[in-house]
Design a protein around this motif. Structure first.
Motif, PDB file in Angstrom:
ATOM      1  N   LYS A  14     -19.707 -58.733  41.596  1.00  0.00           N
ATOM      2  CA  LYS A  14     -18.916 -58.556  42.816  1.00  0.00           C
ATOM      3  C   LYS A  14     -18.068 -57.310  42.637  1.00  0.00           C
ATOM      4  N   ASP A  15     -17.983 -56.523  43.682  1.00  0.00           N
ATOM      5  CA  ASP A  15     -17.097 -55.366  43.702  1.00  0.00           C
ATOM      6  C   ASP A  15     -15.701 -55.892  44.006  1.00  0.00           C
ATOM      7  N   HIS A  18     -13.449 -52.616  46.167  1.00  0.00           N
ATOM      8  CA  HIS A  18     -13.707 -52.273  47.570  1.00  0.00           C
ATOM      9  C   HIS A  18     -14.402 -53.391  48.338  1.00  0.00           C
ATOM     10  N   SER A  19     -14.745 -54.483  47.683  1.00  0.00           N
ATOM     11  CA  SER A  19     -15.496 -55.595  48.291  1.00  0.00           C
ATOM     12  C   SER A  19     -16.783 -55.111  48.956  1.00  0.00           C
ATOM     13  N   ALA A  20     -17.470 -54.164  48.321  1.00  0.00           N
ATOM     14  CA  ALA A  20     -18.687 -53.590  48.889  1.00  0.00           C
ATOM     15  C   ALA A  20     -19.882 -54.523  48.753  1.00  0.00           C
ATOM     16  N   THR A  22     -21.402 -58.568  46.971  1.00  0.00           N
ATOM     17  CA  THR A  22     -21.285 -59.804  46.203  1.00  0.00           C
ATOM     18  C   THR A  22     -22.693 -60.311  45.966  1.00  0.00           C
ATOM     19  N   VAL A  94     -25.981 -49.721  46.531  1.00  0.00           N
ATOM     20  CA  VAL A  94     -26.253 -51.036  45.960  1.00  0.00           C
ATOM     21  C   VAL A  94     -27.679 -51.412  46.337  1.00  0.00           C
ATOM     22  N   LEU A 109     -26.837 -50.333  40.704  1.00  0.00           N
ATOM     23  CA  LEU A 109     -25.620 -49.815  41.321  1.00  0.00           C
ATOM     24  C   LEU A 109     -25.527 -48.318  41.090  1.00  0.00           C
ATOM     25  N   HIS A 113     -20.010 -47.040  41.834  1.00  0.00           N
ATOM     26  CA  HIS A 113     -19.642 -48.440  41.593  1.00  0.00           C
ATOM     27  C   HIS A 113     -19.305 -48.673  40.126  1.00  0.00           C
ATOM     28  N   VAL A 116     -16.118 -51.068  38.816  1.00  0.00           N
ATOM     29  CA  VAL A 116     -15.396 -51.800  39.865  1.00  0.00           C
ATOM     30  C   VAL A 116     -15.914 -53.219  40.043  1.00  0.00           C
ATOM     31  N   SER A 117     -16.939 -53.586  39.286  1.00  0.00           N
ATOM     32  CA  SER A 117     -17.512 -54.923  39.477  1.00  0.00           C
ATOM     33  C   SER A 117     -17.303 -55.783  38.234  1.00  0.00           C
ATOM     34  N   ASN A 124     -19.918 -53.202  34.211  1.00  0.00           N
ATOM     35  CA  ASN A 124     -20.609 -51.983  34.656  1.00  0.00           C
ATOM     36  C   ASN A 124     -19.789 -50.727  34.401  1.00  0.00           C
TER      37      ASN A 124
END
Length: 186
Positions: A14-15, A18-20, A22, A94, A109, A113, A116-117, A124
């Motif tokens: 999950k990012d 930025h919630s880009a 899941t 993604v 990714l 990214h 950030v996950s 990552n």
């Protein structure tokens, strides 16, 4: 590489910045699994053993909540499905690909990214020392503790009976939010 002995759904990646995206591995009935992928207000659930997928675009819902878009054409995600493969990607780098013949799914990714996950797939960020981070930010070297920490639902060996949604104008949205195995609200 490790074996998931758990029969629970787990967060793979999950990012958290930025919630880009899941990505959740869901346990289904009869020892089957599905892959829940969320990007750009679009959700696609992939069932590798059944060689099918379902797509929902929450940004295109009508006000009465009766229509959920299930066509990839109206999505902000790119989706290609062949006889034995499905690929899903977005413009932000993604990509999820599942090969049904080999029961193998991959997540790719892009560079932005980087770091950030988090989830079972690690952080990552090319740092081996923090790959086993649990949700509270601490670290573990215990496989069971690591996998259990990323569970997204409370699960038990006894199947619970689901309560049906009341029949209203919002029946479809209720089903997606509360009955679908991938829903965090279930």
């Amino acid at each position: 590489m490790y074996d998931l002995a758990s029969k629970c759904s787990v967060l793979l990646a999950k990012d958290f910045v930025h919630s880009a995206f899941t990505i959740i591995l869901n346990e289904e009935t009869r020892n089957s699994r599905s892959l829940y992928v969320e990007m750009n207000q679009t959700v696609i659930t992939i069932y590798p053993r059944l060689k099918i997928s379902k797509m929902y675009n929450f940004s295109l819902m009508e006000e009465n909540c009766q229509v959920l878009d299930q066509s990839p054409e109206n999505s902000t995600m790119n989706s290609r499905q062949g006889i034995n493969k499905i690929e899903v990607s977005d413009q932000k780098g993604v990509s999820v690909s599942c090969d049904f013949q080999y029961d193998l799914c991959t997540v790719t990714l892009a560079g932005w990214h980087h770091g950030v996950s988090a989830g079972l797939f690690g952080t990552n960020d090319n740092e081996a020392g923090n790959e086993w981070m649990v949700p509270n930010g601490s670290f573990t070297d215990n496989v069971k503790e690591f996998t259990q920490s990323w569970q997204v639902n409370k699960c038990s060996l006894v199947q619970k009976k689901e309560k049906p949604c009341p029949i209203t104008a919002k029946q479809n949205i209720c089903k997606v939010f509360f009955e679908e195995p991938h829903s965090l609200l279930r």
